[in-house]
Enzyme design. Structure first.
Site, PDB file in Angstrom:
ATOM      1  N   ASP A 216       0.854  -1.179   0.000  1.00 19.20           N
ATOM      2  CA  ASP A 216       0.000   0.000   0.000  1.00 19.20           C
ATOM      3  C   ASP A 216       0.896   1.238   0.000  1.00 19.20           C
ATOM      4  OD1 ASP A 216      -1.891   1.931   0.265  1.00 19.20           O
ATOM      5  OD2 ASP A 216      -2.634   1.294   2.220  1.00 19.20           O
TER       6      ASP A 216
ATOM      7  N   THR B 170      -6.960   7.059 -19.583  1.00 18.06           N
ATOM      8  CA  THR B 170      -6.787   6.109 -18.492  1.00 18.06           C
ATOM      9  C   THR B 170      -7.802   6.415 -17.398  1.00 18.06           C
ATOM     10  OG1 THR B 170      -5.166   7.536 -17.398  1.00 18.06           O
ATOM     11  CG2 THR B 170      -4.322   5.938 -18.996  1.00 18.06           C
TER      12      THR B 170
ATOM     13  N   LYS C 187       4.998  15.676  -8.682  1.00 20.08           N
ATOM     14  CA  LYS C 187       5.760  15.180  -9.824  1.00 20.08           C
ATOM     15  C   LYS C 187       7.118  15.880  -9.940  1.00 20.08           C
ATOM     16  CE  LYS C 187       3.074  12.032 -11.543  1.00 20.08           C
ATOM     17  NZ  LYS C 187       3.519  10.616 -11.615  1.00 20.08           N
TER      18      LYS C 187
END
Length: 423
Positions: free
Chosen positions: A117, A271, A232
């Site tokens: 996880d 996606t 990011k």
């Protein structure tokens, strides 16, 4: 017949019905040609290779959906041994079905799942410490980091449960990867010299306009887009710093390191994550997306198209002859569009703060787990004591009942004797 028809058209020209509809047909043909060209351009480049991956051991995150699932299929089809790190437990029906389907489609049985996880530092540590706790070191050829999460635009800031206030996107998109690679670093460095290890990091262009890492993202300036881009950016800065960390290692055999970090930008793809972003996670947005599906179909890549750059980063032989820390986009190498990603001061500050945050969080979580275990043990102890008390009480009740029955029998016997004497 084609030949007479061609000569007839040269001699007499096109039929009258075609002349009457020449303009609409020409416009329709031009429109179709334009749509085809736009679709072909938006689909991106395709990576064509016949390279096989037999014997390669690959760890993957985010391999159960979207671009990651396509990458996993291509690697499995080429013979790689895949270890999929999944958010759901291994016994979850979805994971079992997905792994079996991937085995059947690829014809490769060397596909396994491990429960990791990424929103839990403890879960990551459990897996990674078990992986490196092996002698001799386990084979490891590649780590592909595809897992990512994004809060829809306008969404509220969400914190990971039990993390002490760590924001979800910062945890999953950056901190989890920092923790994962940090612990697996000895396993990467322990690989033989002739085994090239690649760490493929999926990134996107959102890092370009993200807030600087030199300043903290305050709650009053927090937005889903800024937080996602900043996570990011942090992942990119860390990836380049991790490459330097690997290069600085002195191998016992005095050979150079052959581990490389390669970034891959899949581009905008259709996606589940992009769907959630476009629809803002609402049913109304989903309906509008369905009604206007032609637009994303035309302008966005498929998941398979997005996987091409990651496959290039994972399998391109030319990258083995170059230094690490490169960015791949549209199956070609490009430079980073932001100078901050190579700033050593920013990287050092980010590394130290991340280490301190993980240490602090894990200590707090360990203390909480110890308290929970103590509470559970106390409950179990009380439960056992209550069961023992009940058992003793039931035993005493049975003894009392037996004595009463014995007294009743003796009374009956005495009464019978008295009646016989009277007779």
């Amino acid at each position: 017949m084609p030949v007479p028809t061609i000569f007839y058209l040269f001699e007499h020209g096109p039929p009258q019905w075609l002349r009457d509809r020449a303009v609409p047909l020409a416009l329709a043909l031009a429109a179709l040609t334009l749509l085809y060209l736009v679709k072909r351009y938006a689909a991106g480049q395709t990576y064509a290779t016949t390279k096989l991956m037999h014997g390669k051991v690959v760890l993957m995150t985010g391999a159960t959906s979207g671009v990651g699932a396509e990458v996993a299929f291509e690697l499995a089809r080429r013979g790689a041994q895949l270890v999929l790190l999944t958010h759901a437990p291994v016994a979850d029906p979805f994971v079992i079905e997905f792994v079996q389907e991937l085995r059947d489609r690829s014809g490769n049985q060397l596909i396994y799942a491990e429960h990791v996880d990424l929103a839990s530092l403890h879960s990551i540590r459990q897996f990674t410490t078990a992986w490196i706790d092996n002698a001799p070191p386990r084979r490891l050829d590649m780590i592909i980091l595809c897992a990512s999460t994004m809060t829809p635009p306008g969404g509220a800031r969400r914190e990971v449960d039990g993390s002490g206030g760590i924001e979800e996107m910062w945890m999953v998109n950056y901190l989890a990867n920092f923790h994962l690679l940090g612990i697996l670093s000895p396993a990467i460095r322990a690989q033989p010299f002739d085994r090239e290890v690649r760490v493929v990091v999926a990134t996107c262009s959102s890092y370009i306009g993200a807030p600087s890492l030199r300043e903290e993202l305050r709650p009053e300036t927090w937005t889903a887009g800024r937080a996602y881009g900043r996570s990011k950016l942090a992942l990119t800065v860390f990836g380049l710093a991790f490459q330097k960390h690997l290069d600085a290692y002195q191998r016992p055999d005095e050979m150079p390191m052959t581990a490389r970090v390669v970034f891959a930008d899949p581009g905008l793809c259709r996606t589940p994550g992009t769907l959630r972003w476009l629809t803002r996670g609402s049913l109304t947005g989903l309906v509008l997306y369905g009604l206007g599906y032609l637009v994303p179909w035309l302008l966005l890549k498929s998941a398979s198209g997005g996987a091409q750059s990651l496959l290039y980063a994972a399998m391109e032989s030319d990258l083995a002859r170059k230094t690490g820390g490169r960015l791949v986009k549209e199956c070609s190498e490009v430079d980073f569009a932001r100078a901050e990603v190579r700033d050593e001061e920013v990287a050092k500050k980010l590394w130290e703060e991340s280490d301190a945050l993980i240490e602090q969080t894990e200590k707090a979580q360990a203390k909480r787990r110890a308290q929970q275990k103590a509470t559970e043990d106390s409950k179990e102890e009380r439960k056992r004591e209550e069961e023992q008390v009940k058992e003793i009480e039931s035993l005493m009740a049975a003894v009392k009942k037996g004595k009463k029955q014995q007294k009743a029998k003796e009374s009956e016997k005495q009464g019978g004797k008295a009646r016989r004497r009277v007779k």
